[in-house]
Design an enzyme around this catalytic site. Structure first.
Site, mmCIF file in Angstrom:
data_model
loop_
_atom_site.group_PDB
_atom_site.id
_atom_site.type_symbol
_atom_site.label_atom_id
_atom_site.label_comp_id
_atom_site.label_asym_id
_atom_site.label_seq_id
_atom_site.Cartn_x
_atom_site.Cartn_y
_atom_site.Cartn_z
ATOM 1 N N CYS A 1 -8.102 -2.096 -4.336
ATOM 2 C CA CYS A 1 -6.828 -2.595 -4.863
ATOM 3 C C CYS A 1 -6.773 -4.099 -4.670
ATOM 4 O O CYS A 1 -7.109 -4.598 -3.597
ATOM 5 C CB CYS A 1 -5.653 -1.930 -4.147
ATOM 6 S SG CYS A 1 -4.046 -2.588 -4.654
ATOM 7 N N GLY B 1 4.565 -2.105 7.643
ATOM 8 C CA GLY B 1 3.807 -3.142 8.319
ATOM 9 C C GLY B 1 4.073 -3.119 9.806
ATOM 10 O O GLY B 1 5.228 -3.176 10.229
ATOM 11 N N CYS C 1 3.311 -4.873 2.817
ATOM 12 C CA CYS C 1 4.379 -5.385 3.666
ATOM 13 C C CYS C 1 5.722 -4.850 3.213
ATOM 14 O O CYS C 1 5.830 -4.135 2.224
ATOM 15 C CB CYS C 1 4.401 -6.914 3.625
ATOM 16 S SG CYS C 1 2.836 -7.695 4.048
ATOM 17 N N TYR D 1 1.803 7.617 -0.557
ATOM 18 C CA TYR D 1 1.617 7.297 0.843
ATOM 19 C C TYR D 1 2.600 6.297 1.423
ATOM 20 O O TYR D 1 3.202 6.554 2.459
ATOM 21 C CB TYR D 1 0.189 6.760 1.058
ATOM 22 C CG TYR D 1 -0.115 6.381 2.495
ATOM 23 C CD1 TYR D 1 -0.497 7.339 3.421
ATOM 24 C CD2 TYR D 1 -0.003 5.062 2.924
ATOM 25 C CE1 TYR D 1 -0.767 6.999 4.742
ATOM 26 C CE2 TYR D 1 -0.275 4.713 4.240
ATOM 27 C CZ TYR D 1 -0.660 5.681 5.144
ATOM 28 O OH TYR D 1 -0.912 5.338 6.446
ATOM 29 N N ASN E 1 5.911 -9.539 -0.459
ATOM 30 C CA ASN E 1 5.133 -8.302 -0.443
ATOM 31 C C ASN E 1 4.274 -8.280 -1.696
ATOM 32 O O ASN E 1 4.781 -8.345 -2.798
ATOM 33 C CB ASN E 1 6.064 -7.085 -0.412
ATOM 34 C CG ASN E 1 5.344 -5.748 -0.599
ATOM 35 O OD1 ASN E 1 5.898 -4.812 -1.119
ATOM 36 N ND2 ASN E 1 4.098 -5.664 -0.166
ATOM 37 N N GLY E 2 2.956 -8.191 -1.514
ATOM 38 C CA GLY E 2 2.061 -8.131 -2.658
ATOM 39 C C GLY E 2 0.827 -8.972 -2.426
ATOM 40 O O GLY E 2 0.534 -9.396 -1.309
#
Length: 454
Positions: free
Chosen positions: A391, A34, A7, A251, A108-109
């Protein structure tokens, strides 16, 4: 293993500005992080307002919606996920009302041990409205606030009990708070524009709103903005160690961003240069797969002396294939998204650079596109090593059953995707692509070794 999310977060304090519009432009710059849902929450004279929905930033927000939000503080979020599905209630920022007032949280995470945390909260009477682990963070802060003298102290205490990745922006009626986990998995930076203080996942969002970059938040650091004053809380930095996700360089991040002092564009060019040294080949043209493969292709061309060309043209109205949920939609999106430029590749030996190979289906389709356009040979190079593990900290890397490198050798992958040769960036080279970065890295998806237990 569940597929996790990636995100983008944005926050601004500006006593003179329209914070909703500033956040809108910041989220536009972070749209690549996102594309499923987005939202903005603002504070006007201690009154919380918000607007969020599924869709792109330009689709969700109208001029009228932004006018209604206004605000002298704001928090924004763009979301991609497959966990929990594309549901409006999972859109962020999360907003809660509790005995001490209101909070808005953008995250985010990905946290570790979420099932146990959720169960513990439920036994204490919590009723969850979403399926995201971000709601666990909001509950943890609200619970600590009942015992703490200030919201920033509550944030500090709550985060001590959480493990995993979080770059976080929290807004209370009077304060804007930014925080980063002690491992520094996800980026978070701060900038200024006059009297305004701005936080964002990437520096490109600061540039988009005319804010000058000031610094990155350190792992474990909490920054509090109150009435224009900025102060740092470093109690959670004592045992912190930097493990920035290296896939940000490969990326996720925009090439015009700078992360940990390292230009993303230059890191990708460096990856291409290493690929040219590790996997040279006789060829006529080097091309990149838009967008994140382009910079690496430039580096490969510079190092090898093979001319760089535009062999693939991107439809700018289609989102990033890698973060399109559902395998069938990913495969359908490739031909909609990319077209081969026959004048560049016909009759030529082509080196095609892409950022990574995850499942292999996209690579196979792109190789097929180039063959159909008349390429005499297609030599594929990946600017990332083979993915061998999922991940757990916020990037959409699937479980091992869906990772092609876990099931096949390099030669078998080459045959499956239909390339004439195939090369992956080595792990040694990977750790040299960002020489200016003032941080350590997490490379667990390439090695299976993680900074914390999962």
């Amino acid at each position: 293993m569940s597929i996790h999310e990636e995100c983008g977060v944005f926050g601004v304090y500006d006593p003179h500005g329209d914070c909703a519009r500033t956040t809108y432009y910041g989220l536009y710059a972070l749209q690549h992080r996102g594309q499923e849902a987005c939202g903005i929450a603002t504070m006007n004279d201690r009154e919380l307002s918000f607007h969020k929905d599924v869709g792109l930033v330009g689709e969700v927000f109208s001029a009228d919606a932004l006018d209604r939000l206004g605000g002298t503080m704001a928090v924004g979020h763009v979301r991609y996920s497959t966990t929990g599905g594309t549901r409006r209630e999972n859109a962020q920022p999360l907003t809660i009302k509790y005995v001490k007032g209101t909070l808005a949280v953008a995250h985010n995470g990905n946290l570790a041990g979420t099932a146990e945390l959720r169960t513990a909260f439920e036994y204490r009477g919590a009723i969850f409205q979403t399926t995201t682990d971000s709601e666990l963070i909001a509950y943890a802060i609200a619970q600590e606030r009942l015992r703490c003298r200030s919201v920033e102290e509550a944030v500090c205490q709550a985060l001590r009990d959480l493990r995993g990745a979080y770059s976080l922006i929290v807004m209370s009626p009077q304060k804007l708070i930014a925080a980063r986990d002690p491992w520094g998995f996800r980026p978070l930076c701060m900038g200024r524009r006059g009297d305004a203080v701005v936080f964002a996942s990437e520096t490109c969002a600061l540039s988009a709103v005319g804010a000058a970059f000031e610094r990155e938040l350190d792992p474990g650091e909490i920054v509090v903005v109150e009435n224009g004053g900025v102060r740092s809380i470093r109690e959670n930095c004592e045992n912190a160690s930097s493990h920035m996700c290296i896939f940000e360089y490969i990326y996720f991040a925009r090439p015009d961003s700078v992360i940990c002092g390292q230009s993303v564009h230059e890191a990708r060019r460096n990856a291409g240069r290493f690929l040219a040294r590790e996997y040279p080949v006789a060829a006529d043209v080097v091309i990149g797969v838009p967008d994140s493969g382009l910079d690496a292709a430039m580096g490969y061309a510079e190092e090898s002396g093979i001319p760089y060309g535009t062999g693939l043209v991107k439809n700018r109205y289609v989102g990033r294939t890698f973060i399109t949920p559902g395998q069938q939609s990913r495969e359908q999106a490739v031909r909609i998204k990319l077209g081969a430029l026959r004048s560049c590749v016909q009759g030529r030996r082509v080196v095609m650079i892409d950022d990574s190979i995850v499942r292999g289906t996209t690579s196979r389709q792109i190789v097929s596109l180039l063959r159909e356009a008349g390429a005499a040979e297609v030599h594929m190079r990946s600017s990332a090593p083979p993915f061998v593990s999922p991940c757990y900290f916020g990037t959409d890397i699937p479980d091992k059953d869906n990772l092609i490198a876990c099931r096949y050798s390099v030669e078998e992958i080459r045959a499956l995707i239909g390339a004439d040769s195939l090369g992956f960036l080595s792990l040694d080279a990977l750790h040299q692509i960002a020489p200016e970065a003032a941080c350590g890295f997490c490379d667990g998806c390439f090695t299976g070794k993680y900074p914390i237990s999962v």
